[in-house]
Scaffold this active site. Structure first.
Site, PDB file in Angstrom:
ATOM      1  N   ASN A  13      73.225  17.279  52.754  1.00  0.00           N
ATOM      2  CA  ASN A  13      72.566  16.401  53.719  1.00  0.00           C
ATOM      3  C   ASN A  13      72.539  14.974  53.177  1.00  0.00           C
ATOM      4  O   ASN A  13      72.344  14.763  51.963  1.00  0.00           O
ATOM      5  CB  ASN A  13      71.123  16.929  53.901  1.00  0.00           C
ATOM      6  CG  ASN A  13      70.335  16.191  54.945  1.00  0.00           C
ATOM      7  OD1 ASN A  13      70.825  16.042  56.082  1.00  0.00           O
ATOM      8  ND2 ASN A  13      69.144  15.719  54.613  1.00  0.00           N
ATOM      9  N   ASP A  22      65.406   9.725  63.885  1.00  0.00           N
ATOM     10  CA  ASP A  22      64.334   8.872  64.418  1.00  0.00           C
ATOM     11  C   ASP A  22      64.946   7.481  64.614  1.00  0.00           C
ATOM     12  O   ASP A  22      65.927   7.127  63.980  1.00  0.00           O
ATOM     13  CB  ASP A  22      63.070   8.834  63.544  1.00  0.00           C
ATOM     14  CG  ASP A  22      63.347   8.523  62.076  1.00  0.00           C
ATOM     15  OD1 ASP A  22      62.562   8.966  61.219  1.00  0.00           O
ATOM     16  OD2 ASP A  22      64.349   7.815  61.768  1.00  0.00           O
ATOM     17  N   HIS A  31      68.635   8.318  60.498  1.00  0.00           N
ATOM     18  CA  HIS A  31      67.477   7.410  60.585  1.00  0.00           C
ATOM     19  C   HIS A  31      67.993   6.089  61.137  1.00  0.00           C
ATOM     20  O   HIS A  31      68.676   5.338  60.444  1.00  0.00           O
ATOM     21  CB  HIS A  31      66.842   7.218  59.196  1.00  0.00           C
ATOM     22  CG  HIS A  31      66.182   8.454  58.673  1.00  0.00           C
ATOM     23  ND1 HIS A  31      65.115   9.049  59.309  1.00  0.00           N
ATOM     24  CD2 HIS A  31      66.449   9.224  57.600  1.00  0.00           C
ATOM     25  CE1 HIS A  31      64.724  10.119  58.625  1.00  0.00           C
ATOM     26  NE2 HIS A  31      65.535  10.261  57.595  1.00  0.00           N
ATOM     27  N   GLU A  40      71.192  13.736  49.678  1.00  0.00           N
ATOM     28  CA  GLU A  40      71.427  12.346  49.241  1.00  0.00           C
ATOM     29  C   GLU A  40      72.122  12.257  47.886  1.00  0.00           C
ATOM     30  O   GLU A  40      71.659  11.588  46.958  1.00  0.00           O
ATOM     31  CB  GLU A  40      70.087  11.588  49.260  1.00  0.00           C
ATOM     32  CG  GLU A  40      69.440  11.631  50.632  1.00  0.00           C
ATOM     33  CD  GLU A  40      68.091  10.966  50.711  1.00  0.00           C
ATOM     34  OE1 GLU A  40      67.640  10.366  49.718  1.00  0.00           O
ATOM     35  OE2 GLU A  40      67.444  11.052  51.768  1.00  0.00           O
ATOM     36  N   GLU A  89      67.442  14.479  60.712  1.00  0.00           N
ATOM     37  CA  GLU A  89      66.207  13.684  60.572  1.00  0.00           C
ATOM     38  C   GLU A  89      66.162  12.525  61.577  1.00  0.00           C
ATOM     39  O   GLU A  89      65.774  11.418  61.269  1.00  0.00           O
ATOM     40  CB  GLU A  89      66.101  13.161  59.139  1.00  0.00           C
ATOM     41  CG  GLU A  89      66.214  14.261  58.084  1.00  0.00           C
ATOM     42  CD  GLU A  89      66.059  13.766  56.666  1.00  0.00           C
ATOM     43  OE1 GLU A  89      65.591  12.630  56.480  1.00  0.00           O
ATOM     44  OE2 GLU A  89      66.406  14.515  55.721  1.00  0.00           O
TER      45      GLU A  89
HETATM   46  O1  G3I Z   1      50.921  15.260  48.872  1.00  0.00           O
HETATM   47  C1  G3I Z   1      50.604  14.092  48.108  1.00  0.00           C
HETATM   48  C2  G3I Z   1      49.111  13.892  48.090  1.00  0.00           C
HETATM   49  O2  G3I Z   1      48.514  14.987  47.393  1.00  0.00           O
HETATM   50  C3  G3I Z   1      48.792  12.580  47.393  1.00  0.00           C
HETATM   51  O3  G3I Z   1      47.384  12.356  47.451  1.00  0.00           O
HETATM   52  C4  G3I Z   1      49.513  11.451  48.115  1.00  0.00           C
HETATM   53  C5  G3I Z   1      49.254  10.084  47.503  1.00  0.00           C
HETATM   54  O4  G3I Z   1      49.998   9.995  46.318  1.00  0.00           O
HETATM   55  O5  G3I Z   1      50.940  11.685  48.063  1.00  0.00           O
HETATM   56  C6  G3I Z   1      51.251  12.886  48.759  1.00  0.00           C
HETATM   57  O6  G3I Z   1      52.643  13.090  48.653  1.00  0.00           O
HETATM   58  C7  G3I Z   1      53.387  12.214  49.500  1.00  0.00           C
HETATM   59  C8  G3I Z   1      54.249  13.072  50.452  1.00  0.00           C
HETATM   60  O7  G3I Z   1      55.106  12.249  51.244  1.00  0.00           O
HETATM   61  C9  G3I Z   1      53.384  13.936  51.374  1.00  0.00           C
HETATM   62  O8  G3I Z   1      52.654  13.079  52.230  1.00  0.00           O
HETATM   63  C10 G3I Z   1      54.324  11.391  48.624  1.00  0.00           C
HETATM   64  O9  G3I Z   1      53.540  10.503  47.840  1.00  0.00           O
HETATM   65  C11 G3I Z   1      55.284  10.601  49.488  1.00  0.00           C
HETATM   66  O10 G3I Z   1      56.262   9.956  48.670  1.00  0.00           O
HETATM   67  C12 G3I Z   1      56.045  11.541  50.408  1.00  0.00           C
HETATM   68  O11 G3I Z   1      56.891  10.781  51.260  1.00  0.00           O
HETATM   69  C13 G3I Z   1      57.907  11.566  51.896  1.00  0.00           C
HETATM   70  C14 G3I Z   1      59.277  11.089  51.376  1.00  0.00           C
HETATM   71  O12 G3I Z   1      60.305  11.819  52.051  1.00  0.00           O
HETATM   72  C15 G3I Z   1      59.431  11.362  49.900  1.00  0.00           C
HETATM   73  O13 G3I Z   1      59.388  12.733  49.685  1.00  0.00           O
HETATM   74  C16 G3I Z   1      57.819  11.319  53.394  1.00  0.00           C
HETATM   75  O14 G3I Z   1      56.614  11.886  53.879  1.00  0.00           O
HETATM   76  C17 G3I Z   1      59.006  12.010  54.074  1.00  0.00           C
HETATM   77  O15 G3I Z   1      59.039  11.694  55.452  1.00  0.00           O
HETATM   78  C18 G3I Z   1      60.318  11.532  53.451  1.00  0.00           C
HETATM   79  O16 G3I Z   1      61.360  12.274  54.029  1.00  0.00           O
HETATM   80  C19 G3I Z   1      62.667  11.949  53.526  1.00  0.00           C
HETATM   81  C20 G3I Z   1      63.495  13.220  53.522  1.00  0.00           C
HETATM   82  O17 G3I Z   1      62.851  14.181  52.712  1.00  0.00           O
HETATM   83  C21 G3I Z   1      64.901  12.940  53.050  1.00  0.00           C
HETATM   84  N1  G3I Z   1      65.531  11.923  53.879  1.00  0.00           N
HETATM   85  C22 G3I Z   1      64.768  10.668  53.948  1.00  0.00           C
HETATM   86  C23 G3I Z   1      63.369  10.945  54.457  1.00  0.00           C
HETATM   87  C24 G3I Z   1      62.586   9.663  54.580  1.00  0.00           C
HETATM   88  O18 G3I Z   1      62.394   9.096  53.320  1.00  0.00           O
END
Ligand code: G3I
Length: 531
Positions: A186, A253, A222, A147, A251
């Site tokens: 990506n 969906d 997406h 991104e 990715e």
């Molecule tokens: O692991 C921590 C946990 O310890 C904590 O208790 C909890 C609450 O704060 O957060 C957890 O981390 C979260 C993580 O997902 C794992 O579940 C983050 O807050 C949350 O922001 C994160 O969201 C991910 C997001 O990327 C940001 O990294 C989504 O699951 C994931 O599907 C999404 O994937 C992205 C790709 O990497 C890039 N392209 C877009 C795509 C969708 O946004």
């Protein structure tokens, strides 16, 4: 909208496909079908079972991002990511890495450390070097930069922007750490033709020209049901693969409006299925579109509902791991999309010369997008003939099937039928009863090529002395010696053809079917992630 006129063979295939997993079907086509995974669900039998049964590729949804894997100064936490790599190894799945450089999920120790651009550049180089080195040989491809562009095609301003040319730098650092890994840039909303994808294409052109270690572009995909016209996606994949780059759909969906229990209507599920089918069909058209991956695989665990309230049901399996219409459409698309061939893939099996064929020439045909996942080598019958069908593969020259020597997805070798006559011949490839597009190749009298000892098409030739030992500098042939030169492409006059060798003359015996290069280097434009 891509429409298919279903022949009987295709219908039969679609029915048999119903019994095959996405992974089996993808393996047969030499394409990777992947899913982003969260290791915290591995203890759930249905999660682990569906993931390993249906996919031949796995990618961490979050575990390899900067914050989870590098939480403190000099402190790396590989445990979660290692468990994903271990799952992949246990189930013979390719592991794809995501992501080394992103503006999101960067830990506070970096963003609030008050570092200068030079210090940030050093931190980033250390991060890339440490993580890629840790997974060298285990992660076959990386989303190195994620991104990096804005919708208008300008570069996004991020914490990493202080490093001049940080995208190129990141690619070079990753390549140094693991020269064998495929390196991708990506992004989202750059699947079709628009200002953002134009900027990415322009960057890709420049990197390819300057041999910057960029091997492919990741298209996140997406989607919603609002954008079902995928013509632009087809054109974008076409122009990127024409650069010799791979494309990974990274990715996928397709989010749907859902009711309070997360359920979508049958009509929306059908529209979603069509999008999944069309995306699969477009990727299967391009030999260099080598991986299709969904972002998660079950509606039970998806980022969508938390990010887009009122939306969900975006993935091929429902919350109970039951296949949805989207799954079935991926299955039938994998099973029925016609193979795609290009005339440039037809080469002399000894010299790799292309552009024309000669009757009786042993050829190797690179690039067909379908075929047996495993290499199948033919056996000649009692009268010494090789078969005209091998593991579901046929290669037709003006409808006449060639005798085949070996076959696997993306690389087939056979003998141009002696009946082939000019000025041109129409070539088609058939796998499991489904015919590819037709291509035309000029027919010439001869395309002579001498086999080489290492199957590379260059270097020491397959020339043996009377003791069947290779004729080399150390074992030079003497005047009057009988030698055997293994060659092909001499045309119809196969009996004996005089050739001129240094200070003498020798008889060249045209042979067929021997010394076939199997592990030959695949020309770049047809390189696929063959397992
Ligand atoms: O692991 C921590 C946990 O310890 C904590 O208790 C909890 C609450 O704060 O957060 C957890 O981390 C979260 C993580 O997902 C794992 O579940 C983050 O807050 C949350 O922001 C994160 O969201 C991910 C997001 O990327 C940001 O990294 C989504 O699951 C994931 O599907 C999404 O994937 C992205 C790709 O990497 C890039 N392209 C877009 C795509 C969708 O946004």
């Amino acid at each position: 909208m891509v429409r298919y006129y279903v022949s009987i063979a295709v219908l039969a295939l679609a029915l048999t496909a119903a019994a095959q997993s996405l992974r089996d079907l993808a393996d047969q086509r030499g394409i990777r079908i992947g899913a982003a995974a969260d290791p915290s669900h591995f203890t759930e039998t249905a999660y682990a079972g569906t993931l390993s049964r249906e996919f031949n590729q796995i990618e961490p949804e979050n575990a390899m991002k900067f914050q989870p894997i590098h939480p403190g100064i000099g402190a790396y936490s590989f445990g979660q990511a290692d468990s994903i790599v271990a799952f992949g190894r246990q189930h013979s799945m390719a592991v794809r890495g995501h992501t080394l450089v992103w503006h999101s999920q960067v830990p506070d120790w970096v963003t609030k450390g008050g570092y200068t651009p030079e210090q940030l550049s050093t931190i980033l180089q250390d991060h890339i070097n440490t993580v890629v080195t840790h997974y060298a040989g285990q992660v076959y491809a990386w989303d190195v930069v994620n991104e990096a562009f804005n919708d208008d095609g300008t570069l996004r301003s991020t914490i990493w922007s202080g490093t001049p040319g940080y995208i190129e730098q990141a690619l070079r650092w990753a390549h140094t750490a693991d020269p064998a890994a495929l390196l991708f840039v990506n992004d989202f909303s750059a699947e079709g033709i628009n200002a953002k994808s134009d900027a990415i294409y322009k960057m890709a052109q420049d990197f390819v020209t300057r041999s910057v270690p960029l091997h492919g572009i990741g298209l996140q995909m997406h989607y919603t049901t609002g954008n079902t016209n995928l013509t632009g996606v087809d054109l974008n994949i076409q122009r990127l693969t024409a650069l010799g780059l791979q494309v990974h759909i990274t990715e996928l969906d397709v989010r749907l409006p859902v009711n309070s229990s997360g359920t979508a209507t049958p009509a929306l599920l059908a529209t979603q299925a069509q999008i999944y089918r069309d995306v699969m069909a477009i990727c299967l058209k391009y030999p260099l579109c080598t991986s299709i991956q969904t972002w998660g695989f079950t509606d039970r665990y998806s980022w969508i509902p938390g990010t887009f309230p009122g939306f969900g049901a975006a993935l091929p399996f429902d919350t109970a791991y039951q296949p949805k219409p989207a799954y079935t459409s991926m299955q039938s698309s994998l099973a029925t999309a016609p193979p795609v061939i290009a005339s440039a893939g037809m080469l002399n099996a000894a010299s790799y010369a292309g552009g024309a064929v000669a009757p009786g020439e042993i050829v190797v045909f690179f690039g067909p997008t379908f075929g047996p996942a495993a290499l199948t080598v033919a056996q000649s019958d009692s009268s010494g003939n090789f078969p005209v069908e091998l593991a579901g593969v046929r290669l037709l020259f003006d409808g006449v099937p060639a005798r085949l020597i070996y076959a696997r997805t993306g690389q087939i070798s056979g003998v141009v039928p002696f009946s082939t006559a000019g000025p041109a011949v129409r070539v088609q490839y058939e796998y499991q009863g489904i015919l590819s597009n037709a291509v035309s190749l000029p027919v010439v009298a001869a395309v002579p090529g001498i086999f080489t000892l290492d199957s590379s098409g260059a270097g020491a030739s397959a020339i043996l002395d009377v003791a069947y030992k290779p004729v080399t500098e150390a074992n030079a042939a003497r005047r009057g010696d009988a030698i055997q030169i293994f060659a092909t492409g001499g045309g119809l006059n196969l009996s004996e053809t005089n050739v001129t060798v240094a200070r003498g003359r020798a008889l060249l015996r045209m042979v067929s079917g021997l010394g076939m290069p199997i592990s030959s280097s695949v020309p770049r434009q047809f390189r696929r992630n063959l397992r």
